[in-house]
Design a protein around this motif. Structure first.
Motif, PDB file in Angstrom:
ATOM      1  N   MET A   1       0.799  -1.228   0.000  1.00  0.00           N
ATOM      2  CA  MET A   1       0.000   0.000   0.000  1.00  0.00           C
ATOM      3  C   MET A   1       0.832   1.279   0.000  1.00  0.00           C
ATOM      4  SD  MET A   1      -3.120  -1.075  -0.088  1.00  0.00           S
ATOM      5  CE  MET A   1      -3.999   0.428   0.332  1.00  0.00           C
ATOM      6  N   GLY A   2       1.955   1.262   0.697  1.00  0.00           N
ATOM      7  CA  GLY A   2       2.751   2.471   0.788  1.00  0.00           C
ATOM      8  C   GLY A   2       1.999   3.583   1.499  1.00  0.00           C
ATOM      9  N   GLU A   3       2.049   4.777   0.921  1.00  0.00           N
ATOM     10  CA  GLU A   3       1.367   5.948   1.494  1.00  0.00           C
ATOM     11  C   GLU A   3       0.239   6.361   0.554  1.00  0.00           C
ATOM     12  OE1 GLU A   3       2.064   7.017   4.369  1.00  0.00           O
ATOM     13  OE2 GLU A   3       4.108   6.344   4.791  1.00  0.00           O
ATOM     14  N   PRO A   4      -0.955   5.797   0.697  1.00  0.00           N
ATOM     15  CA  PRO A   4      -2.046   6.105  -0.245  1.00  0.00           C
ATOM     16  C   PRO A   4      -2.466   7.570  -0.188  1.00  0.00           C
ATOM     17  CG  PRO A   4      -2.864   4.830   1.632  1.00  0.00           C
ATOM     18  CD  PRO A   4      -1.370   4.835   1.731  1.00  0.00           C
ATOM     19  N   ASP A   5      -2.448   8.233  -1.341  1.00  0.00           N
ATOM     20  CA  ASP A   5      -2.793   9.656  -1.395  1.00  0.00           C
ATOM     21  C   ASP A   5      -4.233   9.910  -0.974  1.00  0.00           C
ATOM     22  OD1 ASP A   5      -0.269  10.334  -2.267  1.00  0.00           O
ATOM     23  OD2 ASP A   5      -0.791  10.212  -4.390  1.00  0.00           O
ATOM     24  N   TRP A   6      -5.125   8.976  -1.294  1.00  0.00           N
ATOM     25  CA  TRP A   6      -6.545   9.185  -0.989  1.00  0.00           C
ATOM     26  C   TRP A   6      -6.775   9.307   0.517  1.00  0.00           C
ATOM     27  CZ3 TRP A   6      -8.748   5.718   2.288  1.00  0.00           C
ATOM     28  CH2 TRP A   6      -8.160   4.453   2.384  1.00  0.00           C
TER      29      TRP A   6
ATOM     30  N   GLN B   1       9.114   1.409   3.633  1.00  0.00           N
ATOM     31  CA  GLN B   1       9.768   0.729   2.528  1.00  0.00           C
ATOM     32  C   GLN B   1       9.219   1.183   1.172  1.00  0.00           C
ATOM     33  OE1 GLN B   1      12.326  -1.305   2.369  1.00  0.00           O
ATOM     34  NE2 GLN B   1      12.159  -2.046   0.272  1.00  0.00           N
ATOM     35  N   LYS B   2       7.916   1.105   1.006  1.00  0.00           N
ATOM     36  CA  LYS B   2       7.324   1.431  -0.302  1.00  0.00           C
ATOM     37  C   LYS B   2       7.556   2.897  -0.653  1.00  0.00           C
ATOM     38  CE  LYS B   2       4.691   0.522  -3.931  1.00  0.00           C
ATOM     39  NZ  LYS B   2       3.294   0.058  -3.743  1.00  0.00           N
ATOM     40  N   SER B   3       7.335   3.791   0.288  1.00  0.00           N
ATOM     41  CA  SER B   3       7.517   5.212  -0.019  1.00  0.00           C
ATOM     42  C   SER B   3       8.982   5.534  -0.299  1.00  0.00           C
ATOM     43  CB  SER B   3       6.994   6.078   1.127  1.00  0.00           C
ATOM     44  OG  SER B   3       7.687   5.821   2.328  1.00  0.00           O
ATOM     45  N   LEU B   4       9.902   4.866   0.409  1.00  0.00           N
ATOM     46  CA  LEU B   4      11.326   5.072   0.157  1.00  0.00           C
ATOM     47  C   LEU B   4      11.678   4.658  -1.265  1.00  0.00           C
ATOM     48  CD1 LEU B   4      14.273   5.625   0.952  1.00  0.00           C
ATOM     49  CD2 LEU B   4      14.346   3.330   1.962  1.00  0.00           C
ATOM     50  N   VAL B   5      11.234   3.487  -1.660  1.00  0.00           N
ATOM     51  CA  VAL B   5      11.504   3.002  -3.011  1.00  0.00           C
ATOM     52  C   VAL B   5      10.916   3.947  -4.054  1.00  0.00           C
ATOM     53  CG1 VAL B   5      10.871   1.179  -4.650  1.00  0.00           C
ATOM     54  CG2 VAL B   5      11.772   0.579  -2.384  1.00  0.00           C
ATOM     55  N   GLN B   6       9.699   4.423  -3.811  1.00  0.00           N
ATOM     56  CA  GLN B   6       9.060   5.319  -4.773  1.00  0.00           C
ATOM     57  C   GLN B   6       9.829   6.623  -4.925  1.00  0.00           C
ATOM     58  OE1 GLN B   6       5.132   5.398  -2.957  1.00  0.00           O
ATOM     59  NE2 GLN B   6       4.306   4.018  -4.508  1.00  0.00           N
ATOM     60  N   HIS B   7      10.262   7.205  -3.807  1.00  0.00           N
ATOM     61  CA  HIS B   7      10.975   8.473  -3.873  1.00  0.00           C
ATOM     62  C   HIS B   7      12.335   8.327  -4.553  1.00  0.00           C
ATOM     63  CE1 HIS B   7       8.069   9.862  -0.772  1.00  0.00           C
ATOM     64  NE2 HIS B   7       8.252  11.009  -1.381  1.00  0.00           N
TER      65      HIS B   7
ATOM     66  N   CYS C   1      -0.967   0.502  12.476  1.00  0.00           N
ATOM     67  CA  CYS C   1      -0.060   1.565  12.928  1.00  0.00           C
ATOM     68  C   CYS C   1       1.371   1.294  12.483  1.00  0.00           C
ATOM     69  CB  CYS C   1      -0.118   1.692  14.442  1.00  0.00           C
ATOM     70  SG  CYS C   1      -1.650   2.404  15.089  1.00  0.00           S
ATOM     71  N   ALA C   2       1.798   0.051  12.619  1.00  0.00           N
ATOM     72  CA  ALA C   2       3.161  -0.291  12.214  1.00  0.00           C
ATOM     73  C   ALA C   2       3.348  -0.114  10.713  1.00  0.00           C
ATOM     74  CB  ALA C   2       3.488  -1.718  12.630  1.00  0.00           C
ATOM     75  N   ALA C   3       2.357  -0.519   9.925  1.00  0.00           N
ATOM     76  CA  ALA C   3       2.445  -0.375   8.471  1.00  0.00           C
ATOM     77  C   ALA C   3       2.541   1.092   8.074  1.00  0.00           C
ATOM     78  CB  ALA C   3       1.238  -1.029   7.807  1.00  0.00           C
ATOM     79  N   ILE C   4       1.793   1.943   8.766  1.00  0.00           N
ATOM     80  CA  ILE C   4       1.822   3.378   8.460  1.00  0.00           C
ATOM     81  C   ILE C   4       3.194   3.978   8.752  1.00  0.00           C
ATOM     82  CG2 ILE C   4       0.936   5.620   9.240  1.00  0.00           C
ATOM     83  CD1 ILE C   4      -1.795   4.253   9.585  1.00  0.00           C
ATOM     84  N   LEU C   5       3.845   3.497   9.806  1.00  0.00           N
ATOM     85  CA  LEU C   5       5.103   4.090  10.242  1.00  0.00           C
ATOM     86  C   LEU C   5       6.335   3.417   9.638  1.00  0.00           C
ATOM     87  CD1 LEU C   5       4.257   4.871  13.957  1.00  0.00           C
ATOM     88  CD2 LEU C   5       4.286   6.423  12.001  1.00  0.00           C
ATOM     89  N   LEU C   6       6.155   2.334   8.899  1.00  0.00           N
ATOM     90  CA  LEU C   6       7.246   1.772   8.106  1.00  0.00           C
ATOM     91  C   LEU C   6       7.283   2.484   6.763  1.00  0.00           C
ATOM     92  CD1 LEU C   6       6.658  -1.999   8.905  1.00  0.00           C
ATOM     93  CD2 LEU C   6       8.671  -0.679   9.580  1.00  0.00           C
TER      94      LEU C   6
END
Length: 307
Positions: A17-22, A91-97, A84-89
């Protein structure tokens, strides 16, 4: 064991999921809330005399608040812990950036500069292509430790309170942990506590990179480079990544218009790099994530055998 299971599922959820914009376009992200808290305390306390003591008080307030919030949320049960843990990890957002820098650099150097400026604090306007690539790779290595490995470790050690404390301290360090006139005294406690919390995760991240890329034989050289780095922790994943990709990292760079002559990491290796090396870095990020997932999965086996 339930914490290990929660982390296992959170790692997968974050990767999917990463950081969903919606969601975060409608609600403030926890990192935004943490940043606002740090900024409010800084405006309230960072003036007059005894700024170092005031910084210690600010850190105590932040840590106590984060630990309490983590404890209360943990009472809601496993699904809330996983979310909560998924939100604060990260990995996906790091890879995307990081991948976005490679994509932008392939389109044009100015686009590469603009994109890397979103993830690093150094001056980017006059960067060459290799400088853009190095900046992205260094950010990837450091944030693999800060955004994935360290949060995972502190969640395993102390559950949501540990994870929340780590994230608030890391946020504070990124905002006030600078050695300048404004923050040097006030941000001292946050910077030192962040160094302590990252002491083991940074070295473990470097070790994982070296293990997965066949560079353990170069561990003594990685250690030497890490100890020359300006940061007591960031040098470990950066030095391991430099050896893994056979390229040079760190070196001179500009902050606020002033060039700082920082030491090279693996300085005799390749310096003429670009988007392909950023892509190779992203591949290593995923390999480290996969190793972490396997280790956490093994930790959950005793629990699953009881089901």
């Amino acid at each position: 064991m339930s914490t290990a299971l929660a982390l296992f599922l959170a790692l997968i959820l974050d990767a999917l999921m990463g950081e969903p914009d919606w969601l975060w376009s409608r609600l403030p992200h926890p990192a935004v809330i943490a940043g606002r808290a740090v900024a409010w305390l800084e405006r309230w306390l960072n003036h007059g005399a005894a700024r170092r003591l005031k910084g210690v008080c600010a850190l105590v307030i932040l840590v106590a608040t984060a630990a309490t919030a983590g404890f209360l949320l943990s009472l809601a049960g496993l699904p809330v812990e996983i979310l909560c843990a998924a939100i604060l990890l990260a990995q996906k957002s790091l890879v995307q950036h990081v991948s976005a820098v490679a994509d932008a650099l392939r389109r044009s150097l100015p686009e590469g500069r603009e994109t890397v400026a979103l993830i690093v604090s150094r001056d980017c306007r006059d960067m060459s292509e290799p400088q853009v690539a190095r900046s992205a790779i260094e950010s990837a290595a450091e944030n693999l430790s800060d955004g994935v490995i360290a949060p995972a470790i502190w969640f395993l050690v102390a559950g949501l309170p540990g994870l929340f404390v780590y994230k608030i301290v890391n946020t504070a360090d990124s905002m006030i942990g600078y050695r300048n006139d404004r923050y040097h005294a006030f941000g001292w406690a946050a910077a030192r506590f962040d160094d302590l919390l990252n002491l083991i995760p940074a070295r473990l991240t470097g070790l994982m990179i070296a293990l997965l890329t066949g560079q353990l034989r170069q561990w003594p050289e990685i250690v030497q480079d890490a100890r020359r780095h300006r940061s007591p922790n960031a040098g470990w994943p950066e030095a391991a990544m430099a050896r893994a990709l056979d390229l040079a990292l760190a070196g001179p760079r500009s902050y606020d218009g002033q060039v700082r002559q920082l030491a090279w990491v693996n300085g005799t290796a390749r310096k003429d790099i670009g988007a392909d090396e950023i892509d190779a870095t992203v591949a290593i990020l995923w390999r480290v994530w996969a190793l972490l997932l396997v280790v956490v999965a093994i930790a959950t086996l005793p629990l699953l055998s009881l089901v």
